[in-house]
Design an enzyme around this catalytic site. Structure first.
Site, PDB file in Angstrom:
ATOM      1  N   LYS A  83      24.220 -37.364  14.432  1.00  0.00           N
ATOM      2  CA  LYS A  83      23.069 -36.479  14.206  1.00  0.00           C
ATOM      3  C   LYS A  83      22.037 -37.222  13.366  1.00  0.00           C
ATOM      4  CE  LYS A  83      22.821 -31.519  13.147  1.00  0.00           C
ATOM      5  NZ  LYS A  83      23.455 -30.489  12.313  1.00  0.00           N
TER       6      LYS A  83
HETATM    7  C1  E4P Z   1      22.171 -27.251  12.961  1.00  0.00           C
HETATM    8  O1  E4P Z   1      22.710 -28.209  13.407  1.00  0.00           O
HETATM    9  C2  E4P Z   1      22.146 -26.886  11.534  1.00  0.00           C
HETATM   10  O2  E4P Z   1      23.353 -27.344  10.973  1.00  0.00           O
HETATM   11  C3  E4P Z   1      22.105 -25.404  11.298  1.00  0.00           C
HETATM   12  O3  E4P Z   1      22.077 -24.670  12.507  1.00  0.00           O
HETATM   13  C4  E4P Z   1      21.085 -24.988  10.310  1.00  0.00           C
HETATM   14  O4  E4P Z   1      21.154 -23.592  10.133  1.00  0.00           O
HETATM   15  P1  E4P Z   1      20.494 -22.871   8.884  1.00  0.00           P
HETATM   16  O5  E4P Z   1      19.002 -22.939   9.037  1.00  0.00           O
HETATM   17  O6  E4P Z   1      20.993 -21.457   8.947  1.00  0.00           O
HETATM   18  O7  E4P Z   1      20.969 -23.613   7.667  1.00  0.00           O
END
Ligand code: E4P
Length: 217
Positions: A83
């Site tokens: 990522k």
């Molecule tokens: C995605 O990969 C992120 O880890 C996640 O969906 C972020 O979510 P949040 O905005 O609720 O922290």
């Protein structure tokens, strides 16, 4: 629509995985912090439970360091998706690592143009954040729809991974729009089973069943 679970909580992942609800996992530095675990150890454990893609995020900001971190994370297991943030250095990293055959998830996407760049850089997944756009009074679901249109216009193979999914309505709308994947915390996925009329109906059935005085077992 595939379901990824957005957590580094191994017990929660295992519970949903046993029900066939987990097509993959996403983690991020905040979720690693929440788990209280070492990133390499917990990611390896998650990869031993889930056969689908498991996203593990780099934390360097420069492309050469991101690439080195990405290679290390990818060495944890064959199902790692590296990522990277949607910055210019993240896009460079995406191009290099996807060229080496690794899955890459480009995260922190907040515009259709960013998604277009990620697709051109060879991203396996693009992660537009629905909830965080809603947080600033924009419609995160509009972004999912825009990216769907653009990717379909040009037949990009990058999968739309709707992220920051916080509500059951987000989940339903992402499915209607045609997101390839959504990632949501375990509690959101579990709450998709809830409906007030299910509870009410069950209560009535239980009350009537008790009146019959019968038993099945
Ligand atoms: C995605 O990969 C992120 O880890 C996640 O969906 C972020 O979510 P949040 O905005 O609720 O922290």
């Amino acid at each position: 629509m595939k379901f990824f679970v957005d957590t580094a909580d191994v017990a929660a992942i295992a519970e949903l995985n046993d029900l066939g609800m987990v097509d993959g996992v996403t983690t991020n530095p905040s979720l690693i912090l929440k788990s209280g675990r070492d990133i390499l150890e917990v990611t390896k454990e998650i990869c031993s439970i889930v056969s689908g893609p498991v996203s593990a995020e780099v934390v360097a900001l420069k492309a050469d360091e991101m690439i080195a971190e990405g290679r290390k994370l990818a060495s944890i297991a064959p199902n790692i998706a590296v990522k990277v943030p949607l910055t210019w250095d993240g896009l460079k990293t995406c191009k290099v690592l996807s060229g080496e055959g690794f899955m890459v998830n480009v995260t922190l996407c907040f515009s259709a143009n960013q998604a277009l760049l990620a697709a051109k850089a060879g991203a396996t997944f693009i992660s537009p954040f629905v909830g965080r756009l809603d947080d600033i009074n924009l419609d995160g679901l509009d972004l999912i729809a825009d990216i769907r249109t653009i990717y379909d216009n040009y037949d990009f193979k990058t999968q739309i991974l709707a992220a920051s999914v916080r509500t059951v309505n987000h989940a339903k709308e992402c499915a209607l729009i045609g997101a390839d994947v959504m990632t949501a915390p375990p509690a959101v996925i579990k709450s998709m089973a809830n409906h007030i009329l299910t509870d009410k109906g069950l209560e009535q059935f239980m009350a009537d069943w008790a009146k019959t005085g019968q038993k099945i077992l």
